[in-house]
Design a protein around this motif. Structure first.
Motif, PDB file in Angstrom:
ATOM      1  N   UNK A   2       0.807  -1.223   0.000  1.00 34.94           N
ATOM      2  CA  UNK A   2       0.000   0.000   0.000  1.00 34.94           C
ATOM      3  C   UNK A   2       0.840   1.274   0.000  1.00 34.94           C
ATOM      4  N   UNK A   3       1.893   1.308   0.799  1.00 35.16           N
ATOM      5  CA  UNK A   3       2.655   2.558   0.894  1.00 35.16           C
ATOM      6  C   UNK A   3       3.477   2.828  -0.361  1.00 35.16           C
ATOM      7  N   UNK A   4       3.723   1.802  -1.161  1.00 36.59           N
ATOM      8  CA  UNK A   4       4.450   2.012  -2.415  1.00 36.59           C
ATOM      9  C   UNK A   4       3.538   2.546  -3.513  1.00 36.59           C
ATOM     10  N   UNK A   5       2.264   2.182  -3.446  1.00 34.44           N
ATOM     11  CA  UNK A   5       1.323   2.572  -4.500  1.00 34.44           C
ATOM     12  C   UNK A   5       1.213   4.093  -4.608  1.00 34.44           C
ATOM     13  N   UNK A   6       1.285   4.792  -3.481  1.00 34.56           N
ATOM     14  CA  UNK A   6       1.165   6.253  -3.496  1.00 34.56           C
ATOM     15  C   UNK A   6       2.274   6.919  -4.310  1.00 34.56           C
ATOM     16  N   UNK A   7       3.362   6.210  -4.552  1.00 34.08           N
ATOM     17  CA  UNK A   7       4.494   6.796  -5.279  1.00 34.08           C
ATOM     18  C   UNK A   7       4.543   6.383  -6.740  1.00 34.08           C
ATOM     19  N   UNK A   8       3.587   5.606  -7.202  1.00 30.19           N
ATOM     20  CA  UNK A   8       3.586   5.190  -8.598  1.00 30.19           C
ATOM     21  C   UNK A   8       3.309   6.388  -9.512  1.00 30.19           C
ATOM     22  N   UNK A   9       3.794   6.334 -10.751  1.00 23.66           N
ATOM     23  CA  UNK A   9       3.685   7.502 -11.636  1.00 23.66           C
ATOM     24  C   UNK A   9       2.310   7.658 -12.262  1.00 23.66           C
ATOM     25  N   UNK A  10       1.995   8.904 -12.592  1.00 25.03           N
ATOM     26  CA  UNK A  10       0.884   9.207 -13.493  1.00 25.03           C
ATOM     27  C   UNK A  10       1.446   9.256 -14.907  1.00 25.03           C
ATOM     28  N   UNK A  11       0.583   9.505 -15.887  1.00 24.02           N
ATOM     29  CA  UNK A  11       1.037   9.603 -17.267  1.00 24.02           C
ATOM     30  C   UNK A  11       2.058  10.719 -17.436  1.00 24.02           C
ATOM     31  N   UNK A  12       3.146  10.411 -18.135  1.00 27.66           N
ATOM     32  CA  UNK A  12       4.176  11.417 -18.356  1.00 27.66           C
ATOM     33  C   UNK A  12       5.188  11.523 -17.234  1.00 27.66           C
ATOM     34  N   UNK A  13       5.296  10.462 -16.400  1.00 23.47           N
ATOM     35  CA  UNK A  13       6.211  10.498 -15.264  1.00 23.47           C
ATOM     36  C   UNK A  13       7.091   9.251 -15.228  1.00 23.47           C
ATOM     37  N   UNK A  14       8.280   9.424 -14.653  1.00 23.54           N
ATOM     38  CA  UNK A  14       9.217   8.332 -14.398  1.00 23.54           C
ATOM     39  C   UNK A  14       9.507   8.329 -12.905  1.00 23.54           C
TER      40      UNK A  14
END
Length: 303
Positions: free
Chosen positions: A125-137
């Motif tokens: 769960x705590x890793x999911x908050x850091x996943x990218x949106x479109x156009x992000x690395x």
């Protein structure tokens, strides 16, 4: 008859090598091309030809900028995991990747130890908050694979949690990929002797002592336990959709170049054509007067 100077000790050679590496890092972080050009004229020295290293690093970084433009233009979502032993060179590689990129496009996620609240959450769960949106690395400096490494070796998870991780992580990563995320996983590999050398260098370098935590020192003692945990992790989580890539990292410079070169090959990209940029003329107003700045507001010119 003059006395000959004694040959340098292994410790003196160690400090010299670390000093040169620190110097290289400082030069790399300089955006002054003139200094880099001057460096390129120096005689080659060290394990990796420094002139070739700087030239190739700058070339690869220019390609990373093109990749960044492609990611933004096509709204790609890219996740890169960097795993490996303490002092394996993950941070140095990440630093070179992000060095000339837009931090609003390419960012680093380096999560601390979980809080009491996070320990009661679903593990991912705590890793999911850091996943990218479109156009992000997003570059993860260590990731959810903490459970297969440090948590297992140090006893921070029990056997059931450990086994559940291995059942869950392939499906979790397949889910990320199905959602459109490009997932790339790197393991930085160094030898027993090389980790020992790097730890000694950090102990004797006041600028790097902060990198040595009690956990790092304990990991040195438990080298074999970490080796077993790593081998099992690679065996059970090397899946076709998200394979592991091993970076030979004893030579820091070659590791950085090889990693960046490989990363660029994982995402097909092309140049993005842009309209030429023209600097507009500044507007001048005859009645504009700049307000004076009190002398006491200026930072003292010590240098």
């Amino acid at each position: 008859m003059s006395e000959r100077s004694p040959p340098p000790s292994a410790y003196e050679n160690l400090l010299r090598d670390e000093f040169l590496d620190n110097l290289d890092e400082e030069l790399e972080m300089e955006l002054d091309d003139a200094r880099l050009d001057a460096l390129a004229a120096e005689p080659a020295s060290g394990d990796t030809d420094r002139r070739s290293y700087f030239r190739e690093l700058l070339r690869l970084q220019s390609e990373l900028v093109k990749l960044q433009d492609w990611v933004v233009e096509h709204k790609l979502k890219v996740v890169v995991l960097f795993e490996g032993r303490d002092a394996a060179g993950k941070g140095g590689a990440i630093k070179r990747i992000t060095q000339r990129l837009n931090p609003r496009v390419c960012r680093v996620a380096a999560l601390p130890a979980p809080s009491d609240r996070e320990r009661t959450q679903w593990y991912f769960q705590r890793y999911i908050a850091h996943l990218p949106a479109g156009g992000e690395i997003v570059l993860f400096d260590r990731s959810w694979y903490n459970r297969a490494g440090v948590e297992r070796v140090m006893g921070f998870c029990n056997d059931d949690e450990y086994e559940e991780f291995f059942r869950s992580v392939p499906e979790f990563e397949r889910m990320l990929i199905r959602s459109g995320i490009v997932l790339i996983k790197y393991w930085f590999s160094i030898t027993d002797d090389e980790q020992n050398r790097r730890f000694l260098a950090r102990i004797h370098d006041p600028l790097k002592q902060w990198k040595l935590s009690p956990m790092d020192l304990e990991s040195r003692r438990r080298w074999e336990a970490y080796t077993k945990a790593k081998e099992l992790m690679l065996e059970r989580t090397h899946i076709a959709e998200a394979p592991w890539w091993i970076v030979e990292a004893v030579d820091k410079k070659r590791a950085r170049l090889n990693c960046i070169h490989h990363l660029l090959a994982q995402i097909p990209y092309r140049d993005i054509e842009r309209e030429p940029v023209h600097l507009p003329e500044r507007v001048h107003h005859a009645d504009y007067l700049r307000n004076p700045v009190p002398p006491e507001m200026f930072v003292p010119a010590v240098y």
